[in-house]
Design a protein around this motif. Structure first.
Motif, PDB file in Angstrom:
ATOM      1  N   PRO A 171      -4.614  -2.591 -10.306  1.00 16.39           N
ATOM      2  CA  PRO A 171      -3.811  -3.818 -10.312  1.00 16.39           C
ATOM      3  C   PRO A 171      -2.514  -3.695 -11.078  1.00 16.39           C
ATOM      4  CG  PRO A 171      -5.587  -4.010 -11.892  1.00 16.39           C
ATOM      5  CD  PRO A 171      -5.805  -2.708 -11.169  1.00 16.39           C
ATOM      6  N   SER A 172      -2.343  -2.596 -11.808  1.00 17.88           N
ATOM      7  CA  SER A 172      -1.146  -2.439 -12.638  1.00 17.88           C
ATOM      8  C   SER A 172      -0.238  -1.300 -12.200  1.00 17.88           C
ATOM      9  CB  SER A 172      -1.556  -2.221 -14.105  1.00 17.88           C
ATOM     10  OG  SER A 172      -2.283  -3.332 -14.590  1.00 17.88           O
ATOM     11  N   LEU A 173      -0.558  -0.669 -11.061  1.00 19.34           N
ATOM     12  CA  LEU A 173       0.266   0.448 -10.583  1.00 19.34           C
ATOM     13  C   LEU A 173       1.613  -0.113 -10.125  1.00 19.34           C
ATOM     14  CD1 LEU A 173      -0.017   3.523 -10.190  1.00 19.34           C
ATOM     15  CD2 LEU A 173      -0.670   3.066  -7.828  1.00 19.34           C
ATOM     16  N   PRO A 174       2.714   0.239 -10.801  1.00 22.47           N
ATOM     17  CA  PRO A 174       3.998  -0.400 -10.512  1.00 22.47           C
ATOM     18  C   PRO A 174       4.767   0.280  -9.390  1.00 22.47           C
ATOM     19  CG  PRO A 174       4.264   1.074 -12.362  1.00 22.47           C
ATOM     20  CD  PRO A 174       2.808   1.169 -11.950  1.00 22.47           C
ATOM     21  N   ASP A 175       5.835  -0.373  -8.969  1.00 26.40           N
ATOM     22  CA  ASP A 175       6.759   0.240  -8.027  1.00 26.40           C
ATOM     23  C   ASP A 175       7.700   1.182  -8.773  1.00 26.40           C
ATOM     24  OD1 ASP A 175       8.736  -1.319  -9.260  1.00 26.40           O
ATOM     25  OD2 ASP A 175       8.749  -2.831  -7.670  1.00 26.40           O
ATOM     26  N   ARG A 176       8.680   1.722  -8.089  1.00 25.86           N
ATOM     27  CA  ARG A 176       9.572   2.706  -8.717  1.00 25.86           C
ATOM     28  C   ARG A 176      10.417   2.119  -9.837  1.00 25.86           C
ATOM     29  NH1 ARG A 176      11.831   5.832  -3.322  1.00 25.86           N
ATOM     30  NH2 ARG A 176      10.014   7.187  -3.002  1.00 25.86           N
ATOM     31  N   GLU A 177      10.584   0.811  -9.812  1.00 21.21           N
ATOM     32  CA  GLU A 177      11.366   0.146 -10.854  1.00 21.21           C
ATOM     33  C   GLU A 177      10.498  -0.273 -12.034  1.00 21.21           C
ATOM     34  OE1 GLU A 177      12.149  -0.525  -7.437  1.00 21.21           O
ATOM     35  OE2 GLU A 177      13.631   1.015  -7.906  1.00 21.21           O
ATOM     36  N   GLY A 178       9.209   0.062 -11.948  1.00 23.44           N
ATOM     37  CA  GLY A 178       8.301  -0.283 -13.027  1.00 23.44           C
ATOM     38  C   GLY A 178       7.749  -1.693 -12.953  1.00 23.44           C
ATOM     39  N   VAL A 179       7.943  -2.366 -11.824  1.00 15.98           N
ATOM     40  CA  VAL A 179       7.462  -3.745 -11.668  1.00 15.98           C
ATOM     41  C   VAL A 179       6.054  -3.716 -11.077  1.00 15.98           C
ATOM     42  CG1 VAL A 179       7.916  -6.004 -10.675  1.00 15.98           C
ATOM     43  CG2 VAL A 179       9.825  -4.518 -11.310  1.00 15.98           C
ATOM     44  N   THR A 180       5.130  -4.366 -11.740  1.00 10.52           N
ATOM     45  CA  THR A 180       3.731  -4.361 -11.315  1.00 10.52           C
ATOM     46  C   THR A 180       3.468  -5.416 -10.241  1.00 10.52           C
ATOM     47  OG1 THR A 180       3.059  -5.992 -12.968  1.00 10.52           O
ATOM     48  CG2 THR A 180       3.011  -3.656 -13.630  1.00 10.52           C
ATOM     49  N   PRO A 181       2.333  -5.294  -9.528  1.00 15.92           N
ATOM     50  CA  PRO A 181       1.968  -6.318  -8.549  1.00 15.92           C
ATOM     51  C   PRO A 181       1.879  -7.713  -9.173  1.00 15.92           C
ATOM     52  CG  PRO A 181       0.629  -4.361  -8.205  1.00 15.92           C
ATOM     53  CD  PRO A 181       1.408  -4.132  -9.474  1.00 15.92           C
ATOM     54  N   LEU A 182       1.351  -7.795 -10.404  1.00 17.88           N
ATOM     55  CA  LEU A 182       1.223  -9.099 -11.055  1.00 17.88           C
ATOM     56  C   LEU A 182       2.583  -9.742 -11.287  1.00 17.88           C
ATOM     57  CD1 LEU A 182      -0.410 -11.308 -12.393  1.00 17.88           C
ATOM     58  CD2 LEU A 182      -0.511  -9.913 -14.481  1.00 17.88           C
ATOM     59  N   ARG A 183       3.545  -8.967 -11.752  1.00 19.83           N
ATOM     60  CA  ARG A 183       4.871  -9.532 -11.987  1.00 19.83           C
ATOM     61  C   ARG A 183       5.526  -9.970 -10.681  1.00 19.83           C
ATOM     62  NH1 ARG A 183       9.309  -6.044 -15.047  1.00 19.83           N
ATOM     63  NH2 ARG A 183       7.477  -5.635 -16.348  1.00 19.83           N
TER      64      ARG A 183
END
Length: 204
Positions: A171-183
């Protein structure tokens, strides 16, 4: 779905285009080149999958058509059926040698576009088959990220987020910009997704 008139498989493509199951069966019995290609690099099975012609796809697959044969844009019957939610054809490909690790032109597995497009039963089927839930495509996105980023926040995409989390998606694996699914979910106001991701231990 154009077939070259010069290819031996042209009658097969014509029969697929006309949804003529009887002619397809006849051509198979006569030994047609079942994995012959048209001008777009498609096999007859991929052409049938494009139109969700499950009856013809079944005939071709049972006759040995390659469910992993890719066209010029890296689509295969398996990948396309998964991406478009053509569940009957997808299940046939899965029982006849589908390569679960194969990827499309974006470097994604079949699970990622299925999650993006809200195909709930397809997502469940692919996970049950063993497709990796945390595969990252060339855009830096997982199936979970695409369900949040490219979904509409509605019931189907919420269900998919839940299915992916239940299957062990991070659930916390972020995109390339470091933004997580939760955010991403919080920024979009997708409260049911926020609740699921928070319950699963997701971080911002």
């Amino acid at each position: 779905m154009t077939a070259s008139a010069q290819t031996p498989s042209a009658p097969l493509f014509a029969a697929v285009e006309q949804n003529d199951e009887a002619t397809v069966a006849k051509l198979i019995a006569e030994g047609v080149a079942i994995d012959g290609r048209n001008a777009d690099g498609e096999t007859a099975l991929l052409a049938a999958t494009h139109e969700n012609r499950a009856g013809i796809a079944r005939q071709l697959i049972l006759a040995g058509a390659d469910v992993n044969a890719k066209d010029r844009i890296q689509d295969s019957p398996y990948l396309y059926a998964g991406a478009r939610g053509h569940l009957e054809i997808l299940k046939l490909t899965l029982t006849h040698g589908a390569d679960l690790k194969s990827t499309n032109r974006y470097g994604g597995t079949a699970l990622i576009p299925a999650a993006e497009r809200g195909h709930v039963d397809t997502v469940r089927t692919l996970i049950d088959a063993g497709v990796a839930v945390d595969h990252v495509n060339n855009l830096g996105w997982t199936a979970l990220l695409e369900a949040v980023l490219l979904g509409d926040g509605g019931e189907r995409h919420v269900a998919i987020v839940g299915i992916l989390l239940d299957a062990g998606a991070d659930p916390s694996l972020p995109d390339r910009e470091g933004v997580t699914p939760l955010r991403h979910a919080r920024q979009r106001g997708f409260q049911p997704m926020v609740e699921l991701l928070t319950k699963a231990g997701g971080r911002e």
